[in-house]
Design an enzyme around this catalytic site. Structure first.
Site, PDB file in Angstrom:
ATOM      1  N   LYS A   1       0.812  -1.234   0.000  1.00 47.01           N
ATOM      2  CA  LYS A   1       0.000   0.000   0.000  1.00 47.01           C
ATOM      3  C   LYS A   1       0.840   1.276   0.000  1.00 47.01           C
ATOM      4  O   LYS A   1       0.447   2.289  -0.557  1.00 47.01           O
ATOM      5  CB  LYS A   1      -0.946   0.016   1.208  1.00 47.01           C
ATOM      6  CG  LYS A   1      -2.119  -0.933   1.044  1.00 47.01           C
ATOM      7  CD  LYS A   1      -3.180  -0.683   2.098  1.00 47.01           C
ATOM      8  CE  LYS A   1      -4.402  -1.549   1.853  1.00 47.01           C
ATOM      9  NZ  LYS A   1      -4.168  -2.960   2.297  1.00 47.01           N
TER      10      LYS A   1
ATOM     11  N   GLU B   1     -10.137   6.811   4.503  1.00 39.31           N
ATOM     12  CA  GLU B   1     -10.853   5.908   5.403  1.00 39.31           C
ATOM     13  C   GLU B   1      -9.997   4.667   5.598  1.00 39.31           C
ATOM     14  O   GLU B   1      -9.096   4.395   4.812  1.00 39.31           O
ATOM     15  CB  GLU B   1     -12.203   5.495   4.810  1.00 39.31           C
ATOM     16  CG  GLU B   1     -12.132   4.394   3.752  1.00 39.31           C
ATOM     17  CD  GLU B   1     -11.563   4.831   2.416  1.00 39.31           C
ATOM     18  OE1 GLU B   1     -11.620   6.047   2.129  1.00 39.31           O
ATOM     19  OE2 GLU B   1     -11.034   3.977   1.689  1.00 39.31           O
TER      20      GLU B   1
ATOM     21  N   SER C   1       1.766  -9.803  -1.012  1.00 34.31           N
ATOM     22  CA  SER C   1       1.426  -8.380  -0.843  1.00 34.31           C
ATOM     23  C   SER C   1       1.810  -7.787   0.502  1.00 34.31           C
ATOM     24  O   SER C   1       2.034  -6.581   0.616  1.00 34.31           O
ATOM     25  CB  SER C   1      -0.068  -8.174  -1.092  1.00 34.31           C
ATOM     26  OG  SER C   1      -0.836  -9.029  -0.259  1.00 34.31           O
TER      27      SER C   1
HETATM   28  C1  LIG Z   1      -5.046  -4.042   1.854  1.00 40.57           C
HETATM   29  C2  LIG Z   1      -4.314  -5.280   1.538  1.00 40.57           C
HETATM   30  C3  LIG Z   1      -4.706  -6.124   0.478  1.00 40.57           C
HETATM   31  C4  LIG Z   1      -5.939  -5.891  -0.337  1.00 40.57           C
HETATM   32  O1  LIG Z   1      -5.929  -4.758  -1.130  1.00 40.57           O
HETATM   33  P1  LIG Z   1      -5.782  -4.805  -2.705  1.00 40.57           P
HETATM   34  O2  LIG Z   1      -6.126  -3.429  -3.122  1.00 40.57           O
HETATM   35  O3  LIG Z   1      -6.709  -5.844  -3.238  1.00 40.57           O
HETATM   36  O4  LIG Z   1      -4.360  -5.165  -2.998  1.00 40.57           O
HETATM   37  C5  LIG Z   1      -3.941  -7.246   0.202  1.00 40.57           C
HETATM   38  N1  LIG Z   1      -2.845  -7.548   0.939  1.00 40.57           N
HETATM   39  C6  LIG Z   1      -2.446  -6.768   1.961  1.00 40.57           C
HETATM   40  C7  LIG Z   1      -1.231  -7.175   2.729  1.00 40.57           C
HETATM   41  C8  LIG Z   1      -3.156  -5.615   2.304  1.00 40.57           C
HETATM   42  O5  LIG Z   1      -2.760  -4.861   3.344  1.00 40.57           O
END
Ligand SMILES: *Cc1c(COP(=O)(O)O)cnc(C)c1O
Length: 395
Positions: A92, A114, A380
């Site tokens: 993010k 938010e 992610s």
């Molecule tokens: C917020 C988050 C997601 C989901 O958000 P996307 O916009 O679908 O990528 C996925 N993995 C992590 C670690 C997150 O913090």
């Protein structure tokens, strides 16, 4: 397949999805944001600053790691794009820094956002602290109670936390209240949306800032293996980490792309957050997408064990990529995600976020069925934020 559209049309549509469903007053402001972004992304000073911060502050490029033990166990070559190693622990931060730079370039003093579980809130508060912007984070009263470590982090970083006390007191109300506040403050503030969702131009902006993940991954993968992966797998909440890594491979028709949605507790309405799998077309928060709705067209509460995935809508480009069948969307339930969380932790010493565990679970399942492939997972985020929750589950 070189006819996949990468940019939306000038009204913000990807095929039939996306757009800008806003009151007139805000339409004008969103058009200003579009113009500012299109100018900024080609500005050399901006590019230098953004690239500098990604490298020296976020720690990019994030490595690709060949998961040797997991690969040996399940019979495919499994590679991880390590977004978990970024500052603040997830992907993010890539778009939060971009949005904060955009706010500054427009002369704004404040960022409004938010947050549900607090991940987008922490990344936004971090970018605001770094770039000297005020930061108001709207969060449901129930979520504030539940997500204490992230609330504390945001406060330490200097953000104001504003409690949304209406309705279910969670993410949807936080979005509603943040939007109301933004409507009053848009002259001095920018609303920083947390994924490839919301009215145009935000899906385009957030995709742009996340596409660095795909660019790096493609180069690194070619370097390591001299070929492209057979499959690229990412979890889908709003869809930003998935779009980020997919974007570099959309024209490579030999690379199969898989977006993994949370099946939660099951297929019944209210038990999951799989908008691409079970959704119907509708409008939420100013854009058109596939949405989880009941028979009477009321929007359902989304559910997943991974709070970063529990949104009832999804990014418009994913809806388009599903429709043209360039990306396959599959589901993984809570139990499978939890088991992948422990599997990656124990076989490789990497504790994944519960969100990312959905992608890992699908890769393992797929490896068991089809051996000898090269699989690239977008990892992610890291799982530190989930540890207390998971240990309480086990009791
Ligand atoms: C917020 C988050 C997601 C989901 O958000 P996307 O916009 O679908 O990528 C996925 N993995 C992590 C670690 C997150 O913090």
């Amino acid at each position: 397949m070189n006819n996949v559209i990468t940019m939306p049309d000038n009204k913000g549509f990807y095929g039939e999805f996306g757009g800008q469903f806003l009151p007139d007053e805000l339409k004008y402001e969103f058009d200003k944001i579009t113009d500012a972004f299109l100018k900024l992304k080609d500005d050399n000073n901006f590019k230098k600053e953004y690239e500098y911060l990604l490298k020296h502050y976020v720690g990019r490029p994030s490595p690709i790691y060949f998961a040797k033990n997991l690969s040996k166990k399940y019979g495919s070559e499994i590679y991880l794009k390590r977004e978990d190693l970024n500052h603040t622990g997830a992907h993010k931060i890539n778009h939060c820094i971009g949005e904060a730079l955009l706010a500054k370039s427009m002369g704004k003093k404040k960022i409004i956002a938010e947050t549900g579980a607090g991940q987008h809130g922490v990344a936004t508060a971090t970018a605001a602290a770094l770039l000297g912007l005020e930061c108001d984070i709207y969060m449901g009263e129930k979520d504030i109670e539940k997500e204490k470590p992230n609330v504390k982090k945001m406060k330490i970083l200097g953000a104001n936390i504003i409690s949304a006390k209406s309705g279910s007191k969670t993410l949807k109300e936080a979005v509603d209240e943040a939007f109301l506040a933004y409507k009053k403050e848009y002259k001095t503030a920018l609303y920083a949306i947390g994924s490839v969702v919301g009215p145009h131009p935000f899906p385009m902006i957030v995709e742009y800032f996340q596409s660095i993940v795909g660019k790096e991954a493609k180069e690194q993968f070619l370097d390591m293996t001299e070929t492209l992966p057979d499959k690229v797998i990412a979890c889908v909440g709003g869809g930003s980490n998935a779009i980020g890594i997919f974007s570099a491979f959309l024209d490579d028709s030999n690379v199969e792309l898989y977006g993994i949605e949370p099946l939660g507790k099951g297929a019944k309405p209210g038990q999951n957050a799989a908008s691409l799998t079970y959704g119907k077309t509708g409008i939420l928060h100013g854009f058109k997408c596939l949405l989880l709705k009941d028979d009477k067209d009321n929007i359902l509460n989304a559910y997943s064990i991974a709070s970063g995935l529990d949104y009832p809508g999804v990014g418009p480009k994913h809806c388009y990529l599903k429709k043209i069948e360039r990306v396959k969307y599959k589901t993984i339930d809570d139990k499978e995600a939890l088991s992948a969380f422990f599997e990656l932790s124990k076989t490789e010493g990497i504790i994944p976020a519960l969100e990312s565990s959905h992608a890992v679970a699908y890769a393992i399942k797929d490896s068991i069925q089809n051996k000898n492939q090269k699989i690239l997972i977008n990892l992610s985020g890291r799982g530190d934020k989930d540890i207390d929750f998971i240990l309480n589950l086990k009791k």
